[in-house]
Design a protein around this motif. Structure first.
Motif, PDB file in Angstrom:
ATOM      1  N   ILE A 181      -1.639 -11.408  -5.157  1.00 17.95           N
ATOM      2  CA  ILE A 181      -1.152 -12.714  -4.699  1.00 17.95           C
ATOM      3  C   ILE A 181      -0.370 -12.552  -3.395  1.00 17.95           C
ATOM      4  O   ILE A 181      -0.594 -13.271  -2.414  1.00 17.95           O
ATOM      5  N   ALA A 182       0.553 -11.578  -3.397  1.00 14.66           N
ATOM      6  CA  ALA A 182       1.366 -11.367  -2.187  1.00 14.66           C
ATOM      7  C   ALA A 182       0.465 -11.021  -1.003  1.00 14.66           C
ATOM      8  O   ALA A 182       0.639 -11.545   0.105  1.00 14.66           O
ATOM      9  N   ALA A 183      -0.525 -10.144  -1.245  1.00 13.75           N
ATOM     10  CA  ALA A 183      -1.430  -9.745  -0.158  1.00 13.75           C
ATOM     11  C   ALA A 183      -2.214 -10.955   0.351  1.00 13.75           C
ATOM     12  O   ALA A 183      -2.305 -11.194   1.564  1.00 13.75           O
ATOM     13  N   LEU A 243       0.821  -1.226   0.000  1.00 14.86           N
ATOM     14  CA  LEU A 243       0.000   0.000   0.000  1.00 14.86           C
ATOM     15  C   LEU A 243       0.847   1.264   0.000  1.00 14.86           C
ATOM     16  O   LEU A 243       0.375   2.329  -0.392  1.00 14.86           O
ATOM     17  N   MET A 280      -1.986  -8.168 -10.214  1.00 17.16           N
ATOM     18  CA  MET A 280      -2.187  -9.512  -9.710  1.00 17.16           C
ATOM     19  C   MET A 280      -1.009  -9.961  -8.834  1.00 17.16           C
ATOM     20  O   MET A 280      -1.206 -10.680  -7.846  1.00 17.16           O
ATOM     21  N   GLY A 281       0.191  -9.531  -9.194  1.00 16.76           N
ATOM     22  CA  GLY A 281       1.358  -9.837  -8.352  1.00 16.76           C
ATOM     23  C   GLY A 281       1.112  -9.326  -6.936  1.00 16.76           C
ATOM     24  O   GLY A 281       1.335 -10.037  -5.946  1.00 16.76           O
ATOM     25  N   ASN A 282       0.630  -8.089  -6.833  1.00 15.04           N
ATOM     26  CA  ASN A 282       0.310  -7.518  -5.518  1.00 15.04           C
ATOM     27  C   ASN A 282      -0.794  -8.302  -4.821  1.00 15.04           C
ATOM     28  O   ASN A 282      -0.735  -8.564  -3.619  1.00 15.04           O
ATOM     29  N   LEU A 339       3.671  -9.947 -13.495  1.00 18.16           N
ATOM     30  CA  LEU A 339       3.682 -10.704 -12.234  1.00 18.16           C
ATOM     31  C   LEU A 339       5.090 -10.693 -11.613  1.00 18.16           C
ATOM     32  O   LEU A 339       5.250 -10.463 -10.410  1.00 18.16           O
ATOM     33  N   ALA A 376      -4.563  -3.590  -2.286  1.00 19.03           N
ATOM     34  CA  ALA A 376      -3.139  -3.819  -2.577  1.00 19.03           C
ATOM     35  C   ALA A 376      -2.923  -3.888  -4.090  1.00 19.03           C
ATOM     36  O   ALA A 376      -1.970  -3.311  -4.632  1.00 19.03           O
TER      37      ALA A 376
END
Lengths: 163, 163
Positions: free
Chosen positions: B121-123, A9, B117-119, A115, B33
């Motif tokens: 997934i991590a979130a 964030l 989507m990377g964010n 990604l 996120a």
């Protein structure tokens, strides 16, 4: 709120850099994090090139549309969609890789680059580094490919200047 | 090694889910996120649709190539490249948005979807949830667009089943 979500964030793009060198172990961690991103059918079609050479960075900063922060950043990572590896593996196994004949390769490559880069950004920021994504590496693709010596089926999608 | 990098390096795709509901506040955090990921020239051309309706999930699980874990997952997020918003904003401001006339829109949209989507997934993984990306939402785009009621210039790029 956990540390991961806080980091995500807090993302801001930064275009002004100090001249501190980025530690090699930090670059390695960032690239490992990027490599751990999922890839379509696990084909691992992303290659990341770390450009630290001053002359090459200068030339790249011009090719991406005269963005001087590419030149000023201590490291410029170029994220490429890379089907050359799959083509080579296919050749060894006697299988033809046909995805490169269709638009799907462009889409898959681009999503997978995103990604991987998402992970790289989160990793870099968690280490106190800052970045800005540079879509301009797609501006003069032939010159960028020549400058970086990329083989066929490898296409630069997005770059990233940082500290 | 910090928590962010640990989370990124621990990523695994998971295709088997419990039937627990995902908390609404967790979905909101994941989407926030994702929205905080950088987007090309800050155009914010990603829209995320959270599909929780059982009938729609079932139909989607067939459209993406009979992948039953899409149906079994409590939530299926569809990540779309979305130029409809920019087109509307352009109309209001009297500016024509021309990127949708070129391949660049496809690439930009796909990279930005990957970044978001990377964010996400991590979130999700930082919250103890698991995911698997589903490129199959591009398999029958017209049916998926109809099922989700997407307007023109909005294209589903990748989905994601989870818990």
């Amino acid at each position: 709120m956990n540390e991961v979500i806080k980091t995500l964030l807090n993302h801001r793009s930064v275009r002004s850099y100090s001249d501190k060198t980025v530690k090699k172990e930090d670059i390695d961690l960032i690239i490992r994090a990027a490599q751990q991103a999922p890839s379509s059918i696990d084909k691992q079609q992303v290659t990341i090139i770390s450009v630290e050479d001053k002359e090459k960075k200068k030339k790249l900063s011009q090719l991406v549309g005269d963005q001087k922060y590419v030149d000023e950043a201590p490291v410029f990572l170029v994220f490429c969609a890379d089907f050359y590896r799959a083509k080579l593996a296919g050749k060894i196994m006697g299988e033809e890789i046909v995805i490169t004949d269709s638009q799907e390769a462009n889409l898959v490559g681009a999503v997978d680059v995103g990604l991987a880069m998402g992970n790289a950004i989160a990793a870099a920021e968690s280490l106190g580094l800052n970045i800005v994504p540079i879509g301009g590496v797609r501006k003069e693709p032939e010159e960028v490919i020549e400058l970086l010596g990329l083989p066929e089926y490898v296409f630069p999608k997005i770059g990233r200047a940082h500290v």
